[in-house]
Design a protein around this motif. Structure first.
Motif, PDB file in Angstrom:
ATOM      1  N   LYS A 130       0.848  -1.182   0.000  1.00 47.01           N
ATOM      2  CA  LYS A 130       0.000   0.000   0.000  1.00 47.01           C
ATOM      3  C   LYS A 130       0.887   1.237   0.000  1.00 47.01           C
ATOM      4  O   LYS A 130       2.026   1.202   0.477  1.00 47.01           O
ATOM      5  N   THR A 131       0.378   2.336  -0.514  1.00 43.02           N
ATOM      6  CA  THR A 131       1.166   3.561  -0.559  1.00 43.02           C
ATOM      7  C   THR A 131       1.211   4.233   0.815  1.00 43.02           C
ATOM      8  O   THR A 131       0.170   4.443   1.456  1.00 43.02           O
ATOM      9  N   ARG A 132       2.408   4.560   1.268  1.00 39.74           N
ATOM     10  CA  ARG A 132       2.583   5.131   2.596  1.00 39.74           C
ATOM     11  C   ARG A 132       2.008   6.541   2.710  1.00 39.74           C
ATOM     12  O   ARG A 132       1.633   6.982   3.791  1.00 39.74           O
ATOM     13  N   GLY A 133       1.931   7.258   1.588  1.00 40.51           N
ATOM     14  CA  GLY A 133       1.374   8.596   1.610  1.00 40.51           C
ATOM     15  C   GLY A 133      -0.092   8.655   1.973  1.00 40.51           C
ATOM     16  O   GLY A 133      -0.621   9.721   2.320  1.00 40.51           O
ATOM     17  N   ASP A 134      -0.772   7.499   1.917  1.00 43.98           N
ATOM     18  CA  ASP A 134      -2.176   7.449   2.335  1.00 43.98           C
ATOM     19  C   ASP A 134      -2.331   7.594   3.841  1.00 43.98           C
ATOM     20  O   ASP A 134      -3.398   8.020   4.325  1.00 43.98           O
ATOM     21  N   LEU A 135      -1.313   7.228   4.598  1.00 44.85           N
ATOM     22  CA  LEU A 135      -1.435   7.226   6.056  1.00 44.85           C
ATOM     23  C   LEU A 135      -1.639   8.629   6.632  1.00 44.85           C
ATOM     24  O   LEU A 135      -2.592   8.851   7.398  1.00 44.85           O
ATOM     25  N   PRO A 136      -0.784   9.613   6.289  1.00 44.29           N
ATOM     26  CA  PRO A 136      -1.075  10.968   6.779  1.00 44.29           C
ATOM     27  C   PRO A 136      -2.415  11.491   6.271  1.00 44.29           C
ATOM     28  O   PRO A 136      -3.169  12.118   7.030  1.00 44.29           O
ATOM     29  N   LEU A 137      -2.718  11.220   5.003  1.00 39.46           N
ATOM     30  CA  LEU A 137      -3.956  11.721   4.420  1.00 39.46           C
ATOM     31  C   LEU A 137      -5.182  11.184   5.146  1.00 39.46           C
ATOM     32  O   LEU A 137      -6.113  11.934   5.477  1.00 39.46           O
ATOM     33  N   ARG A 138      -5.197   9.903   5.409  1.00 40.87           N
ATOM     34  CA  ARG A 138      -6.354   9.298   6.071  1.00 40.87           C
ATOM     35  C   ARG A 138      -6.555   9.863   7.480  1.00 40.87           C
ATOM     36  O   ARG A 138      -7.693  10.068   7.922  1.00 40.87           O
ATOM     37  N   PHE A 139      -5.468  10.115   8.186  1.00 42.80           N
ATOM     38  CA  PHE A 139      -5.602  10.710   9.509  1.00 42.80           C
ATOM     39  C   PHE A 139      -6.191  12.121   9.412  1.00 42.80           C
ATOM     40  O   PHE A 139      -7.090  12.486  10.178  1.00 42.80           O
ATOM     41  N   LEU A 140      -5.697  12.895   8.465  1.00 43.60           N
ATOM     42  CA  LEU A 140      -6.181  14.264   8.313  1.00 43.60           C
ATOM     43  C   LEU A 140      -7.640  14.304   7.886  1.00 43.60           C
ATOM     44  O   LEU A 140      -8.362  15.253   8.204  1.00 43.60           O
ATOM     45  N   GLN A 141      -8.097  13.283   7.198  1.00 43.04           N
ATOM     46  CA  GLN A 141      -9.497  13.206   6.778  1.00 43.04           C
ATOM     47  C   GLN A 141     -10.412  12.674   7.883  1.00 43.04           C
ATOM     48  O   GLN A 141     -11.624  12.820   7.794  1.00 43.04           O
ATOM     49  N   SER A 142      -9.840  12.068   8.901  1.00 42.51           N
ATOM     50  CA  SER A 142     -10.634  11.378   9.915  1.00 42.51           C
ATOM     51  C   SER A 142     -11.024  12.302  11.061  1.00 42.51           C
ATOM     52  O   SER A 142     -10.553  13.437  11.162  1.00 42.51           O
ATOM     53  N   ASN A 143     -11.862  11.781  11.932  1.00 41.22           N
ATOM     54  CA  ASN A 143     -12.199  12.459  13.180  1.00 41.22           C
ATOM     55  C   ASN A 143     -11.586  11.748  14.384  1.00 41.22           C
ATOM     56  O   ASN A 143     -11.923  12.036  15.526  1.00 41.22           O
ATOM     57  N   LYS A 144     -10.690  10.814  14.105  1.00 42.65           N
ATOM     58  CA  LYS A 144     -10.079  10.022  15.175  1.00 42.65           C
ATOM     59  C   LYS A 144      -8.960  10.790  15.864  1.00 42.65           C
ATOM     60  O   LYS A 144      -8.307  11.646  15.265  1.00 42.65           O
ATOM     61  N   SER A 145      -8.746  10.468  17.130  1.00 40.91           N
ATOM     62  CA  SER A 145      -7.596  11.012  17.845  1.00 40.91           C
ATOM     63  C   SER A 145      -6.328  10.357  17.299  1.00 40.91           C
ATOM     64  O   SER A 145      -6.394   9.299  16.655  1.00 40.91           O
ATOM     65  N   PRO A 146      -5.145  10.944  17.537  1.00 42.55           N
ATOM     66  CA  PRO A 146      -3.909  10.298  17.098  1.00 42.55           C
ATOM     67  C   PRO A 146      -3.785   8.859  17.604  1.00 42.55           C
ATOM     68  O   PRO A 146      -3.378   7.963  16.849  1.00 42.55           O
ATOM     69  N   GLN A 147      -4.126   8.614  18.854  1.00 44.90           N
ATOM     70  CA  GLN A 147      -4.017   7.266  19.408  1.00 44.90           C
ATOM     71  C   GLN A 147      -4.991   6.308  18.728  1.00 44.90           C
ATOM     72  O   GLN A 147      -4.632   5.173  18.386  1.00 44.90           O
ATOM     73  N   GLU A 148      -6.225   6.750  18.525  1.00 50.64           N
ATOM     74  CA  GLU A 148      -7.218   5.894  17.874  1.00 50.64           C
ATOM     75  C   GLU A 148      -6.812   5.537  16.455  1.00 50.64           C
ATOM     76  O   GLU A 148      -6.914   4.380  16.029  1.00 50.64           O
ATOM     77  N   PHE A 149      -6.321   6.526  15.715  1.00 52.15           N
ATOM     78  CA  PHE A 149      -5.910   6.251  14.338  1.00 52.15           C
ATOM     79  C   PHE A 149      -4.674   5.359  14.310  1.00 52.15           C
ATOM     80  O   PHE A 149      -4.561   4.462  13.473  1.00 52.15           O
ATOM     81  N   ALA A 150      -3.738   5.584  15.234  1.00 53.45           N
ATOM     82  CA  ALA A 150      -2.537   4.757  15.299  1.00 53.45           C
ATOM     83  C   ALA A 150      -2.895   3.293  15.530  1.00 53.45           C
ATOM     84  O   ALA A 150      -2.312   2.389  14.910  1.00 53.45           O
ATOM     85  N   GLU A 151      -3.840   3.043  16.415  1.00 56.30           N
ATOM     86  CA  GLU A 151      -4.251   1.667  16.681  1.00 56.30           C
ATOM     87  C   GLU A 151      -4.914   1.031  15.458  1.00 56.30           C
ATOM     88  O   GLU A 151      -4.777  -0.170  15.217  1.00 56.30           O
ATOM     89  N   GLU A 152      -5.586   1.835  14.669  1.00 56.41           N
ATOM     90  CA  GLU A 152      -6.167   1.351  13.413  1.00 56.41           C
ATOM     91  C   GLU A 152      -5.065   0.977  12.432  1.00 56.41           C
ATOM     92  O   GLU A 152      -5.135  -0.049  11.744  1.00 56.41           O
ATOM     93  N   VAL A 153      -4.029   1.802  12.362  1.00 57.24           N
ATOM     94  CA  VAL A 153      -2.908   1.545  11.449  1.00 57.24           C
ATOM     95  C   VAL A 153      -2.175   0.254  11.814  1.00 57.24           C
ATOM     96  O   VAL A 153      -1.726  -0.490  10.933  1.00 57.24           O
ATOM     97  N   LEU A 154      -2.067  -0.030  13.099  1.00 61.96           N
ATOM     98  CA  LEU A 154      -1.365  -1.232  13.531  1.00 61.96           C
ATOM     99  C   LEU A 154      -1.937  -2.497  12.897  1.00 61.96           C
ATOM    100  O   LEU A 154      -1.212  -3.448  12.600  1.00 61.96           O
ATOM    101  N   LYS A 155      -3.224  -2.504  12.659  1.00 62.10           N
ATOM    102  CA  LYS A 155      -3.884  -3.697  12.126  1.00 62.10           C
ATOM    103  C   LYS A 155      -3.496  -3.976  10.681  1.00 62.10           C
ATOM    104  O   LYS A 155      -3.628  -5.100  10.205  1.00 62.10           O
ATOM    105  N   GLU A 156      -3.036  -2.966   9.968  1.00 60.31           N
ATOM    106  CA  GLU A 156      -2.694  -3.138   8.564  1.00 60.31           C
ATOM    107  C   GLU A 156      -1.230  -2.781   8.266  1.00 60.31           C
ATOM    108  O   GLU A 156      -0.826  -2.709   7.104  1.00 60.31           O
TER     109      GLU A 156
END
Length: 266
Positions: free
Chosen positions: A78-104
């Motif tokens: 997967k493209t790594r540039g999607d990771l910052p973008l998805r966080f900026l588009q989300s309403n998740k806290s940094p910790q919540e989004f980080a835990e989501e990233v861990l799964k993939e």
């Protein structure tokens, strides 16, 4: 490969300061710093993958990523540039989004990802190439940090040069305003390279040595490669954000600066 130095929650006037160099093949299409159409995201854009290496939002989110240097890459990541973008588009806290990233995290080549929320004074670091091969998340502590192409604060010589010069400049300016363009020119254009004995030895020295400077310009087997942009993102205690980018367009260097005020979320 990219390099970044940042200061987090360690200055009364500037809760966050970031300087960031993006290294990429010169032939890869890139869009310069701008507000993205239809969105409240500010950053440059990778026109191939559609993501970003550094971005911010009007409601106080910031995210940036660097690659992790390794011997082998995944065949279809997967493209790594999607990771910052998805966080900026989300309403998740940094910790919540980080835990989501861990799964993939195993679906990406090696990366370092930093996620911040200025409004809640929260910053986390996500890393998918730890010694035990398990991705990890950590809270970023107040102070000066450097991110290269190894784990956060790994003391590669180029990282230590940048840390030292950044701290010295911060100390010299004291309580005065920090001149954003001057700091980019003084710190992010350094072309000093390491001796072979100082290299991390992950890849052959003929590949690593040209990449051992803060500002990179070299010829690789895949084409002309180097620092395509130098960015600075400063956040003041009054929630005023200044985002500056000096970028290479064809053969000319241009720059752009955007200033905005963080809008508190309801």
């Amino acid at each position: 490969m990219c390099i970044a130095v940042f200061m987090w929650q360690a200055n009364p006037k500037y809760p966050f300061l970031l300087l960031h160099n993006r290294d990429e093949f010169y032939a890869r299409p890139t869009e310069a710093l701008a507000w993205w159409e239809g969105e409240a995201i500010l950053g440059g854009r990778d026109a191939v993958g559609g993501g970003t290496w550094l971005g911010s939002t009007r409601d106080g989110r910031i995210a940036f990523v660097t690659n992790f240097r390794e011997v082998e890459n995944l065949p279809h990541p997967k493209t790594r540039g999607d990771l910052p973008l998805r966080f900026l588009q989300s309403n998740k806290s940094p910790q919540e989004f980080a835990e989501e990233v861990l799964k993939e995290a195993h679906e990406y080549n090696g990366f370092n990802l930093v996620l911040a929320d200025i409004c809640t004074s929260t910053m986390v670091y996500v890393f998918n190439r730890s010694n035990d091969d398990n991705p990890s998340v950590a809270q970023v502590t107040p102070g000066i940090h450097v991110l290269t192409n190894a784990a956060l604060d790994t003391p590669w010589p180029k990282a230590e040069r940048l840390r030292h010069d950044f701290k010295e400049l911060i100390d010299n300016y004291g309580q005065s305003e920090f001149p954003i363009k001057e700091m980019v020119e003084k710190l992010m254009t350094n072309t000093v390279k390491d001796e072979v004995c100082m290299l991390p030895g992950i890849q052959p020295p003929e590949r690593e040595q040209p990449l051992s400077s803060i500002f990179v310009e070299t010829e690789l087997s895949s084409g002309h490669y180097g620092t395509r942009s130098s960015s600075a993102l400063f956040v003041k205690s009054n929630k005023e954000v200044t985002f500056y980018e000096k970028y290479l367009h064809q053969k000319d260097w241009n720059d752009k600066m955007v200033t905005y005020k963080i809008c508190e979320r309801l």
